[in-house]
Motif scaffolding. Structure first.
Motif, short mmCIF file in Angstrom:
data_model
loop_
_atom_site.label_atom_id
_atom_site.label_comp_id
_atom_site.label_asym_id
_atom_site.label_seq_id
_atom_site.Cartn_x
_atom_site.Cartn_y
_atom_site.Cartn_z
N ARG A 207 0.83 -1.21 0.00
CA ARG A 207 0.00 0.00 0.00
C ARG A 207 0.86 1.26 0.00
N LEU A 208 1.98 1.18 0.75
CA LEU A 208 2.87 2.35 0.84
C LEU A 208 3.51 2.69 -0.50
N VAL A 209 3.76 1.67 -1.32
CA VAL A 209 4.38 1.92 -2.62
C VAL A 209 3.34 2.20 -3.70
N GLY A 210 2.07 2.31 -3.31
CA GLY A 210 1.03 2.74 -4.25
C GLY A 210 0.20 1.64 -4.88
N ALA A 211 0.26 0.42 -4.34
CA ALA A 211 -0.55 -0.67 -4.90
C ALA A 211 -2.03 -0.39 -4.66
N THR A 212 -2.85 -0.63 -5.65
CA THR A 212 -4.30 -0.40 -5.51
C THR A 212 -4.94 -1.53 -4.71
#
Length: 297
Positions: A207-212
């Motif tokens: 989530r922190l790296v932008g995963a949806t």
């Protein structure tokens, strides 16, 4: 969704199955046992339903025509019966045919009735069948009110018990199968919950790296699907083998009887498809329930 993303999700789902080996084994075993029970109950229920339908189709109403009725009055009675929306067929059976049937049904004892061939005391009969056997009782009540219907016979007492037993067996079978399916979904759901708890840190990093949300969810959906499909393979094989030998054993013994079981093919292939679909469905559903409750993504 890109092919690379799909490939990544598939790899992750397989890695998770291997990484959580014992939980995977436990989940697959639970699904296999549950679906085996579902398969057995389904096969029994479908064959009982087939036998019940065959029995229902043999339920008929015998309308004994008043001996004093003229040909015109008989025709009027037939037309009135045929006009009922529930009626499928109406077949006229003359009293001579009725006497012959009585004599043949009694075997040697029927010879005594041959004395009545010249002065036949029996009634002409209309043999009536309904489109839906469950409408038999309602149709009987209607016919009894018609003129020149001397007696209406339909197996009173036995027919009511038959329909009641058939309806109960069908309802019980449905409840058992639904209950077993929910049990399987619960077991898979719990297994995936444990997997999710163990991978919370990994999910947080994603989530922190932008995963949806869907990017995170897909591997769990696929994992649940594999658990369900793999768990359904053993029940499919077991049910198919057992039904094959049961079919081979019973088919000759039931030959000539109105009780017949479903043919091995295509029935077993239908059961196979159903169990595989159930396995995949309950696996995915279990994943969905787990993620909704435990993943705040």
């Amino acid at each position: 969704m890109k092919l690379r993303t799909v490939t990544r999700h598939l790899k992750e789902s397989f890695k998770s199955l291997i990484r959580n080996g014992w939980m995977t084994f436990a989940s697959i075993s639970a699904v296999a046992i549950t679906l085996a029970l579902v398969g057995v109950f389904f096969v029994i229920m479908m064959n009982l339903n087939h036998v019940a339908t065959s029995i229902e189709e043999n339920v008929e109403i015998r309308v004994h025509i008043d001996i004093a009725a003229t040909e015109e009055e008989k025709q009027t009675l037939e037309d009135q019966i045929k006009s009922m929306p529930e009626i499928d067929t109406v077949v006229f059976s003359p009293k001579g045919e009725e006497l012959d049937n009585l004599i043949s049904s009694l075997g040697e004892d029927g010879d005594a009735f041959k004395l009545f061939e010249q002065d036949n005391p029996l009634n002409d009969v209309f043999v009536v069948k309904t489109k839906d056997p469950q409408d038999t009782l309602a149709v009987v009540k209607k016919i009894e009110k018609l003129d020149h219907a001397a007696k209406v016979r339909y197996g009173q007492g036995t027919v009511e018990k038959l329909f009641s037993a058939i309806n109960i067996s069908r309802n019980v079978g449905i409840v058992l199968i639904v209950g077993l399916l929910f049990t399987a979904m619960f077991l898979i759901s719990n297994t995936i919950k444990i997997t999710i708890v163990a991978r919370r840190k990994e999910i947080e990093i994603m989530r922190l790296v932008g995963a949806t949300n869907w990017f995170i969810r897909w591997p769990f959906f696929l994992e649940g699907m594999w658990l369900g499909i793999i768990g359904s393979v053993l029940p499919v094989v077991a049910v198919s083998v057992v039904y094959y030998y049961a079919y081979e054993f019973l088919i000759d013994k039931l030959a000539g009887s109105y009780i017949q079981i479903l043919d091995f093919s295509p029935f077993v292939f239908q059961v196979t498809g159903l169990l595989l679909f159930m396995g995949a469905f309950i696996g995915i559903w279990g994943s969905v329930m787990s993620i909704r409750k435990f993943l705040k993504v």
